[in-house]
Scaffold this active site. Structure first.
Site, mmCIF file in Angstrom:
data_model
loop_
_atom_site.group_PDB
_atom_site.id
_atom_site.type_symbol
_atom_site.label_atom_id
_atom_site.label_comp_id
_atom_site.label_asym_id
_atom_site.label_seq_id
_atom_site.Cartn_x
_atom_site.Cartn_y
_atom_site.Cartn_z
ATOM 1 N N ARG A 272 48.244 39.819 52.712
ATOM 2 C CA ARG A 272 49.696 40.074 52.222
ATOM 3 C C ARG A 272 50.109 41.488 52.776
ATOM 4 O O ARG A 272 51.420 41.909 52.620
ATOM 5 C CB ARG A 272 49.959 39.861 50.721
ATOM 6 C CG ARG A 272 49.826 38.429 50.681
ATOM 7 C CD ARG A 272 49.677 37.638 49.195
ATOM 8 N NE ARG A 272 50.016 38.590 48.264
ATOM 9 C CZ ARG A 272 50.643 38.121 47.148
ATOM 10 N NH1 ARG A 272 51.095 37.156 46.650
ATOM 11 N NH2 ARG A 272 50.841 39.030 46.033
ATOM 12 N N GLU B 219 36.184 40.932 39.970
ATOM 13 C CA GLU B 219 35.810 40.591 38.374
ATOM 14 C C GLU B 219 34.574 39.915 38.428
ATOM 15 O O GLU B 219 33.842 40.124 37.083
ATOM 16 C CB GLU B 219 36.925 39.725 37.860
ATOM 17 C CG GLU B 219 37.044 39.711 36.403
ATOM 18 C CD GLU B 219 38.073 39.274 35.563
ATOM 19 O OE1 GLU B 219 38.022 38.867 34.640
ATOM 20 O OE2 GLU B 219 39.176 38.976 36.310
#
Length: 170
Positions: free
Chosen positions: A58, A95
């Site tokens: 992106r 994470e």
């Protein structure tokens, strides 16, 4: 024109519990895209930029446009095995697990003034890893520049050493 009105929420994408910020409505509207581009350029001001570095994928929407408007080169940072020439890589924490980013070895020259750009700053892991790659090649990071930041994820904490500029806060 309010840029937030061109960003839609997609619940449970890419996984349950995530609310994805989709910028495709902004990208398909020429006036909104121009407004975003001009505002991103305003964040840079009159700082000299030699290279704009955008992260897969992106960061590839506005990154090349920023580079063009700043009379700078564009450098893609990609996932493993996507770049054809000699490259360096960095492994960084997610994470749950790790990921890897790569950049061509000849993409940044020592002393290049670099703008790091991505459309969103979330946890900051990708941006921090990209900064590490640029600095290993001798680049000087002038600014980390984002279309939007998800403030509740505290990604700016990982980038405290850099100037961070953002158009939209969530």
């Amino acid at each position: 024109m309010n840029l937030k009105s061109f960003i839609r929420d997609i619940p449970d994408f890419p996984s349950k519990g995530i609310i994805f910020k989709d910028i495709t409505p902004l990208l398909k509207d020429p006036a909104a895209m121009k407004l975003a581009m001009d505002a991103l350029l305003d964040l840079v001001g009159n700082q000299k930029i030699d290279k704009v570095v955008g992260m897969e994928s992106r960061g590839f929407f506005f990154g090349p446009l920023l580079a063009l408007n700043l009379n700078a080169g564009f450098v893609p940072v990609r996932k493993p095995d996507k770049l054809p020439a000699e490259k360096i890589s960095v492994i960084y924490d997610l994470e749950y697990g790790t990921d890897t980013l790569e950049i061509h070895k000849d993409a940044i020259q020592k002393g290049d003034k670099v703008l790091i750009h991505d459309d969103v700053l979330a946890t900051g892991g990708t941006a921090k890893a990209t900064c590490e790659l640029v600095e290993r090649l001798g680049g000087e990071i002038v600014q980390c520049n984002f279309l939007m930041v998800l403030d509740f994820l505290n990604g700016e904490e990982k980038l405290r050493a850099y100037e961070i500029r953002t158009l939209i806060h969530y």
